[in-house]
Design an enzyme around this catalytic site. Structure first.
Site, PDB file in Angstrom:
ATOM      1  N   GLU A 227       0.772  -1.101   0.079  1.00 43.13           N
ATOM      2  CA  GLU A 227      -0.102  -0.099  -0.128  1.00 43.13           C
ATOM      3  C   GLU A 227       0.816   1.255   0.057  1.00 43.13           C
ATOM      4  O   GLU A 227       1.222   1.956   0.961  1.00 43.13           O
ATOM      5  CB  GLU A 227      -1.056   0.051   1.240  1.00 43.13           C
ATOM      6  CG  GLU A 227      -2.154  -0.843   1.037  1.00 43.13           C
ATOM      7  CD  GLU A 227      -2.943  -1.000   2.226  1.00 43.13           C
ATOM      8  OE1 GLU A 227      -2.937  -0.079   3.135  1.00 43.13           O
ATOM      9  OE2 GLU A 227      -3.936  -1.360   1.940  1.00 43.13           O
TER      10      GLU A 227
ATOM     11  N   GLU B  20      -6.224  -7.177  -1.448  1.00 45.39           N
ATOM     12  CA  GLU B  20      -6.670  -6.999  -0.219  1.00 45.39           C
ATOM     13  C   GLU B  20      -8.031  -6.232   0.054  1.00 45.39           C
ATOM     14  O   GLU B  20      -8.038  -5.353  -0.703  1.00 45.39           O
ATOM     15  CB  GLU B  20      -5.779  -6.340   0.787  1.00 45.39           C
ATOM     16  CG  GLU B  20      -6.127  -6.075   2.026  1.00 45.39           C
ATOM     17  CD  GLU B  20      -4.808  -5.266   3.037  1.00 45.39           C
ATOM     18  OE1 GLU B  20      -3.759  -5.708   2.733  1.00 45.39           O
ATOM     19  OE2 GLU B  20      -5.040  -4.466   3.685  1.00 45.39           O
TER      20      GLU B  20
END
Length: 470
Positions: free
Chosen positions: A300, A392
């Site tokens: 991320e 995710e």
């Protein structure tokens, strides 16, 4: 493979500068209802992929149905996105999804599908929107895949026999905007992500992995290896060995494995560039002969530009390719892998400046209680141009806590199914947070049955534990 302009001309199209423009029955401007741009983006033996862009030229509508007919009846819609697709005989229909019911005057919506064909792909010559004939011209072009993808070949191979996802699909690759199997068929993988191995390693044992493969019928295991937060940087040898062992455990159970280089803080992946090169060189060399490995090179990215992420990717991907030239690589995106939305940007920065590498996909993450319609709209647009993988997602808020948002989770998973986007849920662990699939204390025992699932785990398992379309 491009369609022949000569063939299009023979079908009644006028060729204008390499683009085949199909003449539609014309009416007065006031009577025009819509315009349709029908684009065959990829074509291979026995199949093809088409994009359908609909522009509303009439009054604003709430609730829409597009209808068209394949001229020779040899084409069948297999999987579609951004609409609910159906076909009766040679006639195909696309109905609006709940999140995209309204089309204002002049508004457009992008749909698409993959299909099968018994021969050529004659172009549909008439379209209706809510029963009104589209009197704007219908343009049909053929375009190669974007620089980030590979075009399906004309040779079809047969995957290895067997009942597991890995046996059924073999080595995966990117074709167009999809993840495809050895037979060049677009597929969707559904599975679970581990939590940090430094905290929840005891959750990943024979009993838990057997439950994931045999009870959940999961297609993949995402192995989340944190780099900071007492992760890889504290003991590179142990974490590398543990990741490799879990890749092997997944392979033994016929599941795919995502090797997740789980960077979060700091958010600039270039901070870990040298570590990434060292780690992926070792893991790719160890697993190069395996067909179940997918590499996720930055979890991320945050607080960093797309240009910096792209630079990182273009330095790490060659390291992987040197040892494992065939595996799919997934690249993180800006704003905590939100395609830039959480930073006030959008997918256009990637579309206009893609990573210079083949056989790659781009990451999108969401948490259902925090990320809703505007994020779903972004994914719908982006999926027509970029190969996406939701490595995710959570059923709760972005903190990993809060109440399960079943409505938003269902809307998200319905959308991913329609678009055939693969996903992994956060997390297959017994963490004391509502995003965890297992009740606290589960990993201290040997029971990983349905009685040990949280509300989130039960919901996600019910979606994963449905027949794969492959």
């Amino acid at each position: 493979m491009k369609r022949s302009i000569t063939a299009l001309a023979a079908a009644g199209a006028t060729v204008l500068g390499g683009t085949a423009v199909l003449a539609m029955p014309q009416a007065s401007a006031a009577a025009q209802g819509c315009r349709v741009d029908y684009t065959i983006t990829n074509q291979w033996q026995g199949g093809f992929q088409a994009g359908v862009k609909v522009t509303n030229l009439g009054d604003a509508i709430t609730g829409w149905l597009l209808r068209f007919t394949f001229p020779d009846g040899g084409q069948k819609v297999a999987q579609g996105w951004n609409a609910t697709w159906a076909q009766s005989g040679a006639t195909a229909t696309a109905a609006n999804p709940d999140w995209n019911r309204t089309l204002a005057t002049g508004a457009t919506t992008d749909l698409g599908f993959t299909g099968t064909t018994t021969g050529a792909n004659p172009v549909p010559t008439s379209f209706t929107l809510n029963g009104v004939t589209c009197t704007g011209s219908t343009t049909t072009t053929t375009t190669p895949a974007t620089p980030t993808t590979t075009t399906p070949t004309t040779t079809t191979t047969t995957p290895s026999p067997g009942g597991t996802p890995l046996a059924a699909n073999g080595q995966l690759h990117v074709c167009g905007v999809h993840l495809c199997n050895e037979a060049n068929r677009a597929i969707q993988l559904r599975g679970m992500s581990t939590h940090g191995l430094q905290w929840f390693d005891s959750c990943y044992n024979d009993a838990s992995l057997n439950a994931l493969a045999n009870d959940w019928h999961a297609d993949l295991l995402r192995i989340a290896m944190y780099v900071q937060e007492k992760g890889y940087e504290t003991n590179p040898a142990w974490f590398t060995d543990r990741v490799n062992s879990l890749v092997g455990e997944a392979e033994e159970r016929g599941m795919y494995a995502i090797v997740d280089f789980h960077t979060l803080t700091p958010g600039d992946p270039n901070y870990n560039l040298d570590r990434a090169k060292t780690f992926f060189a070792a893991v790719a060399a160890r697993n190069a002969t395996r067909k179940n490995v997918i590499y996720e090179i930055a979890n991320e990215p945050n607080g960093v530009s797309w240009g910096a992420i792209k630079s990182y990717a273009e330095q790490v991907i060659p390291v992987i390719r040197a040892a494992d030239p065939d595996a799919v690589v997934i690249v993180g995106t800006r704003g905590w892998s939100s395609l830039g939305v959480s930073d006030g940007s959008s997918e256009t920065e990637i579309v206009n400046n893609p990573v210079n590498a083949a056989n790659i996909m781009y990451t999108f993450h969401f948490y259902a209680a925090s990320h809703k319609d505007n994020y779903r709209a972004t994914v719908s647009r982006a999926a027509a141009k970029l190969p996406l993988f939701v490595t995710e997602f959570g059923t709760v808020t972005a903190t990993g806590g809060g109440t399960l948002d079943q409505s938003s989770t269902t809307a998200w998973l319905d959308l991913l199914d329609q678009l055939q986007i693969s996903y992994a849920n956060w997390t297959y662990s017994d963490a004391d947070e509502s995003s965890a699939a297992l009740q606290p204390g589960t990993c201290a025992g040997s029971d990983y049955g349905t009685g040990r699932l949280t509300a989130s785990g039960a919901l996600v398992r019910s979606r994963i534990d449905t027949p794969d379309h492959f």
